[in-house]
Design an enzyme around this catalytic site. Structure first.
Site, PDB file in Angstrom:
ATOM      1  N   GLY A 132       0.772  -1.403  -0.017  1.00  0.00           N
ATOM      2  CA  GLY A 132       0.021   0.148   0.042  1.00  0.00           C
ATOM      3  C   GLY A 132       0.755   1.240   0.026  1.00  0.00           C
ATOM      4  N   LYS A 169       4.339  -0.009 -10.282  1.00  0.00           N
ATOM      5  CA  LYS A 169       4.255   1.402  -9.907  1.00  0.00           C
ATOM      6  C   LYS A 169       5.513   1.852  -9.663  1.00  0.00           C
ATOM      7  CE  LYS A 169       5.152   0.969  -5.103  1.00  0.00           C
ATOM      8  NZ  LYS A 169       6.311   1.511  -4.356  1.00  0.00           N
ATOM      9  N   ASP A 175      -0.618   3.848  -4.057  1.00  0.00           N
ATOM     10  CA  ASP A 175       0.626   3.479  -4.105  1.00  0.00           C
ATOM     11  C   ASP A 175       1.401   4.053  -5.287  1.00  0.00           C
ATOM     12  OD1 ASP A 175       2.961   2.367  -2.993  1.00  0.00           O
ATOM     13  OD2 ASP A 175       2.594   0.432  -3.274  1.00  0.00           O
ATOM     14  N   ASN A 211      12.548   5.439  -5.978  1.00  0.00           N
ATOM     15  CA  ASN A 211      12.310   5.127  -7.645  1.00  0.00           C
ATOM     16  C   ASN A 211      12.124   6.516  -8.569  1.00  0.00           C
ATOM     17  OD1 ASN A 211      12.032   2.126  -7.906  1.00  0.00           O
ATOM     18  ND2 ASN A 211      10.770   2.680  -6.039  1.00  0.00           N
TER      19      ASN A 211
END
Length: 344
Positions: free
Chosen positions: A149, A204, A257, A269
């Site tokens: 999450g 993601k 997320d 990231n």
């Protein structure tokens, strides 16, 4: 929902996320945090702080810390229904820790203890999702799930509000995880869609790298919004091909997320993408100690997508920039040159 009144929780892995979850669990239950590094474990036990991964964040004094895996599992020994193991290791470390558990848990009479992993990504070389890794390595009769999450470990450790999802096919795993972590500033929702939660958590990170690259190139907030939106479509398309439920991707582990990781200042990231967009090479970035799961799993995701004949244009562009020497501007131009199509 029937949940145990009190649990014994062992968190295996003392990185930032494992430490944060151990701190959250220790506020409610008897909790032990296992670190592979004995020096780190000793320092945490003395200072009540993980100076390496969460510097400046105090840990509950009730949290026990150790580096002996056998002792950590003996800490749980008793009723498996009143115990929980949380694996706070990256995807690359999931197979080794699961194999160690497979060797030890049956002898302790704890083969049925719920095991929850938190890693996000696909395994390099095999393109396996975490539940596939766990299924191959853990003993017969194991029960497991994934906790995921929109969350940054530092904020969780600080006790700031957060909402997570525990996904498992076993209601007992969902109930034990909620009993261990739900309360105060932390909300934990239940799901049965393990594949969808894992797919959202993996992809993601790749989309966040793409958003960071766009921001590093100063392409503007319109471009970021387009990448997030089309990135979510890419995640859902790939997830459905794997067998996920489409509604999962509009929830915490999909849209939630993605938005956090693609826009948050604490996102590793996104930071990797920012550095690349600003002109630094991936080798220089990684040599500086920065790690990001989106980099680690991008090629594995693309390989599996090609096996499934699923088109992932943003992931392909990110891989081209990270590994094939394609200039970020060129990759963006290739995305913009794609033919017009129906949105859905």
């Amino acid at each position: 929902m029937n949940t145990p009144a009190a649990l014994r929780v062992a968190v295996l892995g003392a990185g930032s996320w494992g430490t944060a979850l151990a701190a959250a669990a220790a506020r409610r239950h008897s909790t032990l945090l296992w670190a592979r590094d004995a020096a780190l474990a000793q320092a945490m036990a003395q200072a009540h702080e993980n100076h390496r991964y969460l510097p400046g964040v105090p840990l509950p004094e009730a949290l026990a810390v150790g580096s002996d895996l056998d002792a950590a599992l003996a800490f749980l020994q008793g009723d498996p229904a009143r115990s929980l193991i949380i694996l706070g290791v990256p995807v690359a470390g999931l197979d080794p820790i699961c194999r160690m558990l497979a060797q030890r848990l049956p002898a302790l009479g704890m083969a049925g203890v719920p095991i929850v992993w938190t890693c996000k990504g696909f395994e390099e070389g095999t393109s396996r999702l975490p539940h596939e890794i766990a299924r191959a390595a853990l003993p017969a009769g194991w029960r497991g799930g994934v906790l995921s999450g929109p969350s940054f470990a530092r904020e969780v450790a600080q006790g700031l509000p957060v909402a997570l999802t525990i996904a498992s096919r076993e209601s007992s795993v969902r109930e034990a995880t909620i009993a261990a972590l739900h309360g105060g500033p932390m909300r934990v929702y239940a799901s049965g869609d393990v594949v969808g939660v894992e797919a959202g958590g993996a992809l993601k990170n790749i989309i966040a790298v793409a958003c960071g690259i766009a921001d590093g190139l100063h392409l503007g907030t319109n471009a970021r919004a387009a990448l997030i939106t089309r990135g979510l479509a890419e995640i859902a398309r790939f997830g459905q091909a794997l067998g996920a439920q489409v509604e999962t991707f509009s929830g915490l582990t999909g849209l939630g997320d993605l938005v956090l990781t693609a826009t948050g200042d604490l996102s590793r990231n996104r930071r990797v993408g920012l550095e690349i967009g600003a002109g630094r090479s991936l080798g220089d970035i990684l040599a500086g100690g920065m790690t990001a799961e989106g980099v680690r799993c991008a090629r594995a995701v693309l390989a599996r997508a090609r096996q499934l004949h699923v088109e992932l244009p943003i992931t392909e562009a990110v891989c081209a920039v990270l590994f094939d020497g394609v200039a970020p501007v060129t990759a963006v131009s290739s995305l913009l040159a794609r033919e017009a199509r129906q949105e859905s």
